[in-house]
Structures are given as structure tokens and as C-alpha cells.
Design a protein around this motif. Sequence first.
Motif, PDB file in Angstrom:
ATOM      1  N   PHE A   1      33.361   2.548  69.614  1.00  0.00           N
ATOM      2  CA  PHE A   1      34.201   1.643  68.836  1.00  0.00           C
ATOM      3  C   PHE A   1      33.734   0.195  68.931  1.00  0.00           C
ATOM      4  CE2 PHE A   1      37.421   5.021  69.997  1.00  0.00           C
ATOM      5  CZ  PHE A   1      37.491   5.561  68.726  1.00  0.00           C
ATOM      6  N   SER A   2      33.262  -0.209  70.114  1.00  0.00           N
ATOM      7  CA  SER A   2      32.937  -1.622  70.314  1.00  0.00           C
ATOM      8  C   SER A   2      31.606  -2.031  69.677  1.00  0.00           C
ATOM      9  CB  SER A   2      32.917  -1.951  71.805  1.00  0.00           C
ATOM     10  OG  SER A   2      31.940  -1.185  72.489  1.00  0.00           O
ATOM     11  N   LYS A   3      30.647  -1.097  69.661  1.00  0.00           N
ATOM     12  CA  LYS A   3      29.352  -1.460  69.075  1.00  0.00           C
ATOM     13  C   LYS A   3      28.639  -0.287  68.398  1.00  0.00           C
ATOM     14  CE  LYS A   3      27.255  -1.006  73.674  1.00  0.00           C
ATOM     15  NZ  LYS A   3      26.570  -1.727  74.777  1.00  0.00           N
ATOM     16  N   GLY A   4      29.294   0.862  68.344  1.00  0.00           N
ATOM     17  CA  GLY A   4      28.631   2.038  67.795  1.00  0.00           C
ATOM     18  C   GLY A   4      28.903   2.306  66.323  1.00  0.00           C
ATOM     19  N   GLY A   5      29.659   1.431  65.678  1.00  0.00           N
ATOM     20  CA  GLY A   5      29.880   1.587  64.250  1.00  0.00           C
ATOM     21  C   GLY A   5      30.963   2.575  63.866  1.00  0.00           C
ATOM     22  N   VAL A   6      31.739   3.047  64.843  1.00  0.00           N
ATOM     23  CA  VAL A   6      32.856   3.946  64.549  1.00  0.00           C
ATOM     24  C   VAL A   6      34.138   3.119  64.538  1.00  0.00           C
ATOM     25  CG1 VAL A   6      34.200   5.925  65.369  1.00  0.00           C
ATOM     26  CG2 VAL A   6      31.705   5.938  65.565  1.00  0.00           C
ATOM     27  N   ARG A   7      34.947   3.289  63.501  1.00  0.00           N
ATOM     28  CA  ARG A   7      36.196   2.529  63.408  1.00  0.00           C
ATOM     29  C   ARG A   7      37.375   3.364  63.896  1.00  0.00           C
ATOM     30  NH1 ARG A   7      38.025  -0.349  58.304  1.00  0.00           N
ATOM     31  NH2 ARG A   7      38.169   1.785  57.554  1.00  0.00           N
ATOM     32  N   PHE A   8      38.286   2.697  64.602  1.00  0.00           N
ATOM     33  CA  PHE A   8      39.539   3.320  65.018  1.00  0.00           C
ATOM     34  C   PHE A   8      40.666   2.802  64.136  1.00  0.00           C
ATOM     35  CE2 PHE A   8      43.446   3.040  67.694  1.00  0.00           C
ATOM     36  CZ  PHE A   8      43.674   4.404  67.812  1.00  0.00           C
ATOM     37  N   LEU A   9      41.420   3.734  63.560  1.00  0.00           N
ATOM     38  CA  LEU A   9      42.601   3.393  62.772  1.00  0.00           C
ATOM     39  C   LEU A   9      43.784   4.145  63.374  1.00  0.00           C
ATOM     40  CD1 LEU A   9      40.026   3.499  60.635  1.00  0.00           C
ATOM     41  CD2 LEU A   9      41.813   2.861  59.022  1.00  0.00           C
ATOM     42  N   GLY A  10      44.500   3.470  64.260  1.00  0.00           N
ATOM     43  CA  GLY A  10      45.652   4.073  64.900  1.00  0.00           C
ATOM     44  C   GLY A  10      46.930   3.798  64.142  1.00  0.00           C
ATOM     45  N   ASN A  11      48.001   4.457  64.570  1.00  0.00           N
ATOM     46  CA  ASN A  11      49.312   4.318  63.924  1.00  0.00           C
ATOM     47  C   ASN A  11      49.273   4.808  62.479  1.00  0.00           C
ATOM     48  OD1 ASN A  11      52.064   3.533  64.262  1.00  0.00           O
ATOM     49  ND2 ASN A  11      51.694   1.704  63.023  1.00  0.00           N
TER      50      ASN A  11
ATOM     51  N   VAL B   1      46.485   0.212  63.285  1.00  0.00           N
ATOM     52  CA  VAL B   1      46.089  -0.472  64.513  1.00  0.00           C
ATOM     53  C   VAL B   1      44.586  -0.305  64.670  1.00  0.00           C
ATOM     54  CG1 VAL B   1      46.256  -0.414  67.030  1.00  0.00           C
ATOM     55  CG2 VAL B   1      48.325  -0.172  65.635  1.00  0.00           C
ATOM     56  N   CYS B   2      43.871  -1.416  64.737  1.00  0.00           N
ATOM     57  CA  CYS B   2      42.420  -1.346  64.865  1.00  0.00           C
ATOM     58  C   CYS B   2      42.023  -1.327  66.343  1.00  0.00           C
ATOM     59  CB  CYS B   2      41.761  -2.520  64.144  1.00  0.00           C
ATOM     60  SG  CYS B   2      42.147  -4.131  64.881  1.00  0.00           S
ATOM     61  N   TYR B   3      40.738  -1.212  66.603  1.00  0.00           N
ATOM     62  CA  TYR B   3      40.286  -1.122  67.993  1.00  0.00           C
ATOM     63  C   TYR B   3      40.576  -2.402  68.768  1.00  0.00           C
ATOM     64  CZ  TYR B   3      37.429  -0.228  72.086  1.00  0.00           C
ATOM     65  OH  TYR B   3      37.006  -0.045  73.380  1.00  0.00           O
ATOM     66  N   ASP B   4      40.423  -3.554  68.130  1.00  0.00           N
ATOM     67  CA  ASP B   4      40.752  -4.807  68.816  1.00  0.00           C
ATOM     68  C   ASP B   4      42.226  -4.842  69.200  1.00  0.00           C
ATOM     69  OD1 ASP B   4      38.176  -5.726  68.714  1.00  0.00           O
ATOM     70  OD2 ASP B   4      38.473  -7.048  66.990  1.00  0.00           O
ATOM     71  N   ASP B   5      43.072  -4.307  68.321  1.00  0.00           N
ATOM     72  CA  ASP B   5      44.504  -4.213  68.659  1.00  0.00           C
ATOM     73  C   ASP B   5      44.698  -3.358  69.901  1.00  0.00           C
ATOM     74  OD1 ASP B   5      45.413  -5.748  66.507  1.00  0.00           O
ATOM     75  OD2 ASP B   5      45.569  -4.016  65.178  1.00  0.00           O
TER      76      ASP B   5
END
Length: 454
Positions: free
Chosen positions: A67-77, A403-407
Motif C-alpha cells: 500500500f505504501s509504495k507498491g501501487g496497490v490502493r486500499f479502499l476501506g469502509n 477510507v484510504c491507506y493514509d486514513d
Amino acid sequence: MSVTGSVCIIGSGPAGLYCAEEIKRLAPEVAVDVLDRLPTPYGLVRGGVAPDHQKTKQVIRQFEPLFSKGGVRFLGNVSVGHDIDISELRRLYDVVVIAVGAAGDRKLGVKGEDLAGVYGSAAFVGWYNGHPDFADLAPRIPGPGVAVIGNGNVALDVARILALTPEEAHDTDLARPAASVIERHPVTDIYVLGRRGPAQAAFTAAELREMGELAQADPIVEPHLLPEHPPEDMEPRAARVAKRNLEILHGFAQRARRDVPVRVHMLFHRAPRAILGNGQGNVAGLLVEHTKLVKGQVLSTGVTESLKVGTVVTCIGYKAVPFPGVPLDERRGVIANTDGVVEPGLYVVGWARHGPRGVITANRASAREAAGHALEHLSGKTTHGSGGAGLEKILSARGYRHVCYDDWCRIDAAERARAHDGAPREKFIHVSDMLALLEENRRHLEAVGVKVTD
């Protein structure tokens, strides 16, 4: 592999993230979005691994770079079936992979299972791990006895957590409400029971050994039920596991009893026949029948006994629950699939594919296979969907905030900051509290002139 397109993985537990990792390794140009209905990633690593097994939870470190540098996005909630339908995801993304695990408990099928004080392990483990689905479970643990039905690692986890002293629980991420209940209602007798013998138990040696290392609890084993060696016809790998377990159990049986307040009774060859009530709808006991093994078959003996318990936790396995828009194989307890393929462009991985088995890393094989299916499907496509951009547009139009990874990193930092000394974190156990934290952070940043984007 020169492949482009977009993949949506539903579920951010190990199976889904192993799949994402494999796709990005083989085809870096493919856009991968990982969805989760909770604001927190990592699935059962966060909500299922025992709170005192912090080393096991460190597998998260392997996935953080995705998530932090591998180009995969997290979309939570983002709840599939509520916020958006899987049919919509399939139009938006070129490939959809389902990695939602197996969240349903298998039933015992005995009288009294509906009494207050009976819990499946999914709910009970979720409760002490602070999973939002079970944060308000408030289990009935009057003591002094608790029955834990099952002869696998989950049963050992439940028994061990109930036997921890406050000092032993201090350096864990045991949910605060659960810690309070366990400390307030200590039990003296925990019965861990299974239909088969000790050689057939599905414990791992490391988990079993821990039962003998508790500060204020002693494991009690019936020596006459312990064979010296595994059965001769046992498959070699299983025999090695059984041999280690038998050595540990013999050690428990031979050592001197300590003057401690909790006894963990390891009862083999016991099958639950009925959960007994007190006439007011609450558990008052468990009726079990002694069994015997003949040529691998569990047979009844007709000999029964009653255990005086006020709580029963069943740890007899999990099954997939119905997933909106996807067929369920009721017999196998999984999402209907053939070798991980639901239909072209729609795949399933992990426990949702093959049922609960193995440790966390055991999901790698099905993850690699799902990644292979996904990339093969993508290689044959000439047009592509709008992917994540299209999803965000739809969610925004419907008033849903993902909710994104930074969140998640903000939630993570807040949990660590509010932990007492020595504890890894104090979890937020309600989604509303997590979202409130993020909203407060957003307002603060905007107040000082920082533009907030997802």
C-alpha cells in the motif's frame, strides 16, 4: 508479463493481499484496488489472530509496502452489496477477486444450542479481538466453568485467553471491554474437548506448549487416554505432528500439579450431546458422551457425563456466509467455484474458496492460482473498464466516503498512541469512532489550510 487493466480484490486479509502481491510482481502495470467493508485492513490478522500472538501479527509488515509504495490502493469502509453491487464492480474492473474468508460458524446441531451463553468462535474471538461486528457481544461468562468445544488451535486460543492473568494480558492488544469482563468474571475450570483422541487433535505443537506456560493455570490431561505413539496407519506428515503433540501432553500428565486458581482440562474422546439449561434460558451445563475410535471412525459408548459450565464456546470450524450476487456452495461451506473460478473474470481465493485450513501462509497457493487466472483473463482483453476512478465517482455520488491507506495509518497511529505502557495498541472497536477520528483530523488540517485529498 506485459499486461494492463484493473483488478478489484474484495477483502484485505492475507489471501487477498497475497493475491495482490503476486499480481503486482508478475504484472506491475495492472492497477489493483483492495476493498474492505471495515476501515481497517489485514482481515483476520487484526481480528482473528490471538491478542497475545503479536509475533504472528507481524506478517502485516510484509503487506504494508504493497500500500505504501507498491501501487496497490486500499479502499476501506466500502461494503459490497450495500454501498455498491458486485455486478457494478464487474463492469468497472476487468477482474474481480473475492477474498472475504469464512465468517460463519458451523453449528453443533445439539439441543440447547440457542441458550444464552453459547457462542461460536467467530463471534467470541471477534469480541476479544475488538472486531466491530462483535464489539457489543457482551458474552455471558458467569463461571466457574467454561466449555470450549474443539481440538484445534482456535479452541486453545479461546481457553488461553480466558486463563490469562491481567499481567499476562498487559502486553497484548486484547480489547479493553473483553479484558474487563475476563478479569471481573474469572473462571476456575476450562474444559477443552473433542470427539477424537489426542493423536487426532489438530493442535500445533507451539500452541499446545503454551498451555503449559500460563502463570496461573495448569493443563490437566487424563494419562490413560494418551497413547505412546501415533497410529501406525497415520499419514507420515500427520504422524509427525501427532508425535510432537503426544510428547507435550505426556509432559503435562507427568508434571506435578501447581497450586493455581485455573485448571484447563484437556478432554479427549468426548462428544457434546446436549447443552443443558437452568430453566431461565441460560446455560447451566454440557452433557457429553465418551467415544472411542475404531478404524478411524468415532463410535458412541453410551457413557455420559455432565460438565458444570455457564458458558459454551464452539470452535468446530467456519463456513462462508452468503455473499450478495455470488452463488454459495452450501454443502462445502464455500463460495461456489471450480479451482478458484466462479466464472471468467470472477475468482475466489483463500477460505472463501476452499474453507478454513492451515496457517496464514497456507493461503499463498490459492492466491497465486487466483493471480494466474486474473492475468490470463486480462491478457485476452482489448478494452478495459474505468476501474478505481469509476468506483470513486459512484461512491461519491452516493454519499459514501471510503477510507484510504493514509486514513488507516492515522487510525493505526491513534491506536498506538492511546495504548497503555507495554501494549502494542488499544483498538477502536466501533467503526463510528474510527470515522469520527478521521473527520476530526480532516477538519483540523483544513483549518490550518492544508487541502485534504484521498
